[in-house]
Design a protein around this motif. Structure first.
Motif, PDB file in Angstrom:
ATOM      1  N   GLN A   1       0.831  -1.189   0.000  1.00 58.15           N
ATOM      2  CA  GLN A   1       0.000   0.000   0.000  1.00 58.15           C
ATOM      3  C   GLN A   1       0.867   1.241   0.000  1.00 58.15           C
ATOM      4  O   GLN A   1       1.869   1.299   0.697  1.00 58.15           O
ATOM      5  N   LYS A   2       0.467   2.233  -0.782  1.00 55.92           N
ATOM      6  CA  LYS A   2       1.248   3.457  -0.908  1.00 55.92           C
ATOM      7  C   LYS A   2       0.841   4.510   0.119  1.00 55.92           C
ATOM      8  O   LYS A   2       1.606   5.412   0.392  1.00 55.92           O
ATOM      9  N   THR A   3      -0.360   4.380   0.669  1.00 57.82           N
ATOM     10  CA  THR A   3      -0.840   5.365   1.632  1.00 57.82           C
ATOM     11  C   THR A   3      -0.692   4.802   3.047  1.00 57.82           C
ATOM     12  O   THR A   3      -1.165   3.709   3.335  1.00 57.82           O
ATOM     13  N   SER A   4      -0.043   5.567   3.911  1.00 57.37           N
ATOM     14  CA  SER A   4       0.168   5.108   5.278  1.00 57.37           C
ATOM     15  C   SER A   4      -1.141   5.115   6.057  1.00 57.37           C
ATOM     16  O   SER A   4      -2.091   5.837   5.718  1.00 57.37           O
ATOM     17  N   GLU A   5      -1.183   4.348   7.117  1.00 62.47           N
ATOM     18  CA  GLU A   5      -2.363   4.311   7.976  1.00 62.47           C
ATOM     19  C   GLU A   5      -2.617   5.674   8.603  1.00 62.47           C
ATOM     20  O   GLU A   5      -3.761   6.108   8.739  1.00 62.47           O
ATOM     21  N   ALA A   6      -1.566   6.386   8.971  1.00 63.71           N
ATOM     22  CA  ALA A   6      -1.716   7.723   9.563  1.00 63.71           C
ATOM     23  C   ALA A   6      -2.358   8.681   8.558  1.00 63.71           C
ATOM     24  O   ALA A   6      -3.227   9.477   8.924  1.00 63.71           O
ATOM     25  N   GLN A   7      -1.949   8.582   7.291  1.00 65.74           N
ATOM     26  CA  GLN A   7      -2.525   9.446   6.264  1.00 65.74           C
ATOM     27  C   GLN A   7      -3.989   9.111   6.034  1.00 65.74           C
ATOM     28  O   GLN A   7      -4.830  10.000   5.855  1.00 65.74           O
TER      29      GLN A   7
ATOM     30  N   ARG B   1      -6.067   7.892   8.256  1.00 72.80           N
ATOM     31  CA  ARG B   1      -6.804   8.414   9.405  1.00 72.80           C
ATOM     32  C   ARG B   1      -6.967   9.928   9.305  1.00 72.80           C
ATOM     33  O   ARG B   1      -8.030  10.470   9.599  1.00 72.80           O
ATOM     34  N   ALA B   2      -5.914  10.618   8.873  1.00 73.83           N
ATOM     35  CA  ALA B   2      -5.972  12.075   8.734  1.00 73.83           C
ATOM     36  C   ALA B   2      -6.993  12.472   7.663  1.00 73.83           C
ATOM     37  O   ALA B   2      -7.765  13.420   7.852  1.00 73.83           O
ATOM     38  N   THR B   3      -7.010  11.755   6.574  1.00 77.26           N
ATOM     39  CA  THR B   3      -7.961  12.037   5.493  1.00 77.26           C
ATOM     40  C   THR B   3      -9.389  11.812   5.977  1.00 77.26           C
ATOM     41  O   THR B   3     -10.275  12.639   5.724  1.00 77.26           O
ATOM     42  N   GLN B   4      -9.610  10.714   6.679  1.00 76.78           N
ATOM     43  CA  GLN B   4     -10.950  10.418   7.197  1.00 76.78           C
ATOM     44  C   GLN B   4     -11.390  11.483   8.205  1.00 76.78           C
ATOM     45  O   GLN B   4     -12.546  11.929   8.172  1.00 76.78           O
ATOM     46  N   ALA B   5     -10.490  11.917   9.054  1.00 74.80           N
ATOM     47  CA  ALA B   5     -10.814  12.948  10.041  1.00 74.80           C
ATOM     48  C   ALA B   5     -11.184  14.256   9.347  1.00 74.80           C
ATOM     49  O   ALA B   5     -12.138  14.929   9.741  1.00 74.80           O
ATOM     50  N   TYR B   6     -10.427  14.617   8.304  1.00 71.66           N
ATOM     51  CA  TYR B   6     -10.732  15.843   7.551  1.00 71.66           C
ATOM     52  C   TYR B   6     -12.120  15.748   6.931  1.00 71.66           C
ATOM     53  O   TYR B   6     -12.905  16.689   6.997  1.00 71.66           O
ATOM     54  N   ARG B   7     -12.410  14.616   6.309  1.00 67.79           N
ATOM     55  CA  ARG B   7     -13.709  14.441   5.649  1.00 67.79           C
ATOM     56  C   ARG B   7     -14.858  14.521   6.649  1.00 67.79           C
ATOM     57  O   ARG B   7     -15.909  15.078   6.333  1.00 67.79           O
ATOM     58  N   GLU B   8     -14.671  13.971   7.815  1.00 65.26           N
ATOM     59  CA  GLU B   8     -15.716  14.031   8.841  1.00 65.26           C
ATOM     60  C   GLU B   8     -15.893  15.451   9.371  1.00 65.26           C
ATOM     61  O   GLU B   8     -17.011  15.882   9.634  1.00 65.26           O
TER      62      GLU B   8
END
Length: 64
Positions: A4-10, A12-19
């Protein structure tokens, strides 16, 4: 296995932004879908209908 090219931290950050910015992301998604529809699938009849809808919406927004 595929790496996977996207880290788990990234993720989570993306999901938090979207929420946190639901309305903004919803608007961006709708705008993107509209552009895709116009550029890939729309015919002349559809374009004429969209122009009428846009003109009506423009009048509505100017009246506010």
């Amino acid at each position: 296995m595929t790496e996977q090219k996207t880290s788990e931290a990234q993720k989570r950050a993306t999901q938090a932004y979207r929420e946190k910015n639901r309305e903004k992301t919803r608007k961006q998604s709708a705008k993107s879908a509209a552009k895709t529809y116009i550029n890939k699938y729309c015919d002349l009849v559809d374009l004429a209908e969209l122009k009428q809808l846009m003109a009506a919406r423009e009048k509505e927004l100017q009246g506010e």
